[in-house]
Structures are given as structure tokens and as C-alpha cells.
Design a protein around this motif. Structure first.
Motif, PDB file in Angstrom:
ATOM      1  N   UNK A 117      46.229  49.145  44.008  1.00  0.00           N
ATOM      2  CA  UNK A 117      45.257  50.204  44.226  1.00  0.00           C
ATOM      3  C   UNK A 117      44.701  50.743  42.905  1.00  0.00           C
ATOM      4  N   UNK A 118      45.530  50.750  41.871  1.00  0.00           N
ATOM      5  CA  UNK A 118      45.102  51.334  40.606  1.00  0.00           C
ATOM      6  C   UNK A 118      44.432  50.334  39.682  1.00  0.00           C
ATOM      7  N   UNK A 129      49.563  48.870  47.677  1.00  0.00           N
ATOM      8  CA  UNK A 129      49.746  50.098  46.899  1.00  0.00           C
ATOM      9  C   UNK A 129      49.732  49.797  45.402  1.00  0.00           C
ATOM     10  N   UNK A 130      50.336  48.683  45.022  1.00  0.00           N
ATOM     11  CA  UNK A 130      50.411  48.327  43.605  1.00  0.00           C
ATOM     12  C   UNK A 130      49.051  47.917  43.052  1.00  0.00           C
ATOM     13  N   UNK A 172      42.240  49.294  52.218  1.00  0.00           N
ATOM     14  CA  UNK A 172      42.451  50.735  52.094  1.00  0.00           C
ATOM     15  C   UNK A 172      42.661  51.359  53.473  1.00  0.00           C
TER      16      UNK A 172
END
Lengths: 187, 187
Positions: free
Chosen positions: A12-13, A9-10, A76
Motif C-alpha cells: 500500500x505504501x 497491506x505491505x 483497496x
DNA sequence: TCTGAATAGTCACTTTCTTGAGTATGATGG
DNA sequence: CCATCATACTCAAGAAAGTGACTATTCAGA
């Protein structure tokens, strides 16, 4: 197998190095997960062998070289799968609360000091999150951003972090005041 | 060596069995610490050999016998010592927040459902804590109780729990609404 | 009467986390 | 010029936590 999803999640950006990831886990990501650098490096290695992230070497001349990681399609898909499973209840571990729990049976001097410190720490986080939120949403107003903006996930978790720290600050200040008042009353 | 203090703190108000302690760790104590029954039984055994708690057998005829534990003077001294050391920063782990962080990259149907569930769970906790607080302070008003009452520690930590769950509920409802609105906008 | 939940635990195994140290370089401040 | 901080990581050992199964009894509900 839960740190794994927090790391995905971290990442992902942004494409991050282990070192940068460790710093992220000290600020924004700390709103929902806690981990030490050593764990993160180990987890990144496991994620890479499992094909959920890929790393690429970046040669730097003024700094040591680093490896930047990004989430693969398989990563993902793993997040997608994870989001569909039931979430465990959240959990908190806070030594300061343990100390306050015992407050009517022990000396409270040190606890009051720690409450004040924690309130200051929370105030700093509040400022940080406030400006981070402004930065993410730019010049749009919040309603508009929440409906049409991108990077809505980090924005929402940051909002939770802000509210959490606000609650922390209020409670610490209140509790410190109460314990102080009781100390002077008790004499 | 940290669960140890949470257990001592939880036993400070009541003499409890391992089983009762485990239930306490599922409600009020969960505001500041999380542990499974097996850990608690193991920790009680260690605390007893270290002389920080003492257990006594209680024979029951309609139920299995149990052992009730209470904190010794040495245990209280240990808490005193603990309160004087610097507290580590609190930490949170929440899978649901991890999922929300990824919300603009994955399907949000399941996440919205979980946000709603979590909001309901938080609402139940709010009711529980509200009535627990009323029960502790009796018919006194809060200001008076905080200044002159006993069992102030559990009251304060319960207040934190209440505020936390209130923040949780608000955030979950808001986030669920935002994600729902985006889903319909996206079509 | 059978099923399931609640009481009251215990045991063994595995995974995860923490602690602490160590490597190497460049930049910054006094 | 020296100390310290920031970048960027690695390794090993031990403590803590989690998973899963198991014992035994009693009570409440279908």
C-alpha cells in the motif's frame, strides 16, 4: 486467503518487486505476518490474475529486470472489505518458548545460549525499529505525528513491533538469568 | 515436526486427554503455540506409534471414556534433543495488525471496534495469567520461586504471555485512541 | 421438556506452507 | 582471478495446517 491481505497491506505504501516484498516480510512486515519468498511470488501472481494488484516490468541494465507491483482500486476495496470482517485472534509460534516450557526437565545449557542469542536479536530489532520510527515521523514529536501525520498505519504497527521486541529482550534476559542461577544453585 | 514438541512440552506437567490438551492449547500453551483439536488428536496418534507418549483408557460413567497421555522416556529424550538444536525465529500472524497497517487508507470505524475488543480480550488474559502465576508459585515471592521452585518452565512461559498481553492491551488502547482522535480531527 | 453447551472424540478434503533445488547476471572482496 | 554475495526469480514435491461435518452422551438453564 489471509496472506493475501498482508501482501496488499505491505504494497500500500510503496510499489515493490517480489524480491523487495520478501525483504519487507523479513523486517517490518514480520511484526504482523510471516511468509517465505516463494509464497509471496505465488501470491503476487494470484493477486494479479484477480486484478487486486498490477505489475509493470522495469528494465534494468546493471541488475536483472524486475516487476513492480502496486495495489489497484479493486485491491483497496478488498482491504476495505477485509477490515470490516472480524479478525481472528493473533497467533504465535515460538520454538524457544517450547524449550523454556520444558526447562525444569531437561538440560538448560543450550536453552540459555539460545535465550542470549534471541535477546541480542531483539536488541538489534529494537534499534532498527527505533530509527525507522524516527525516520517516519521526521522532526515532529510523536503526539503531533500520530494526530496529523500520514503513513500512520505503518507507524502504529512498528510501535507494536518495538514493544514486542522490548518484551522479548527483557524476558529472554530475565529467563536466562534465572536458569543460570538455578544451574549454579543445583550443584 | 514442530507441533510434536509443543505437544510433548504441554504433556510434561500433566497427564492429559486430547480434549484437555486442546483446551490447554487455547490458554496457556497458546503463549507459544497454536493448534486446532484435530491436529492434536492426529499428533497424539503419531506420537503414540512413535513411542514418545503412551495413552491409557480411563472409563467414566457420567462422561464419555477418554484416553490420557503421558510422555515416555523416549519422549523426554526427544525433547532433550530438540532443546539442543537451534530454534527457528518466532513468528506472529495477526490480522488486526494487518488492518491497522492500512489504517490511513481505509475507513477505521470497524478497526477501532476490533482494537477495543482485542484490548478487552487481552485484559481478560492478563487476569487469567496473573492468577495462574499466583497459583503456581503459591505463597512464595517470585524471586524465591524462580530460584527454588518446581514447574519453573510453565511459570516462565506464562510470564512471557502476561507481558505479551500487557503490551497488546496498551498498544490496542493507544491505537484506538489515536484513530478516534484522527477521525474527529478529520471532520 | 427442549435447547444448548460441555465432554470426548473421528473422518475426509482442501488449502497453505515448507523444503530444496535451479536459473541468470553483476558487484564486491581478498 | 576466483569465490561469494546480492539481485531477481521459478518450479515441484511433500508435509503441515485448516475447514467442515459427524457421532454420542450428559448436564444446566429456560
Amino acid at each position: 486467503m489471509a496472506l493475501r491481505h498482508a501482501v496488499l497491506a505491505a504494497l500500500l505504501d510503496d510499489e515493490l518487486s517480489g524480491y523487495q516484498l520478501a525483504k519487507a516480510f523479513n523486517v517490518g512486515v514480520a511484526n504482523f505476518w510471516h511468509a517465505l519468498p516463494q509464497q509471496l511470488y505465488a501470491e503476487l501472481a494470484r493477486l494479479e490474475t484477480d486484478g487486486l494488484v498490477t505489475g509493470r516490468e522495469v528494465v534494468q541494465d546493471t541488475r536483472p529486470n524486475k516487476r513492480l507491483f502496486r495495489v489497484t482500486d479493486a485491491g483497496l476495496a478488498e482491504l476495505e472489505r477485509f477490515a470490516a470482517t472480524a479478525a481472528k485472534p493473533s497467533f504465535v509460534r515460538d520454538e524457544l518458548l517450547v524449550k523454556v516450557q520444558t526447562a525444569d526437565r531437561i538440560g538448560t545449557g543450550a536453552v540459555i545460549e539460545q535465550l542470549v542469542e534471541r535477546a541480542e536479536f531483539a536488541a538489534a530489532k529494537i534499534e532498527l525499529f527505533t530509527s525507522l520510527l524516527e525516520k517516519i515521523r521526521g522532526d515532529r514529536d510523536e503526539e503531533d505525528f500520530l494526530l496529523h501525520g500520514t503513513r500512520i498505519g505503518p507507524y502504529l504497527t512498528c510501535l507494536r513491533g518495538l514493544a514486542f521486541e522490548q518484551g522479548n529482550k527483557d524476558w529472554c534476559e530475565r529467563s536466562a538469568a534465572v536458569l543460570r542461577a538455578r544451574r549454579s544453585a543445583e550443584v
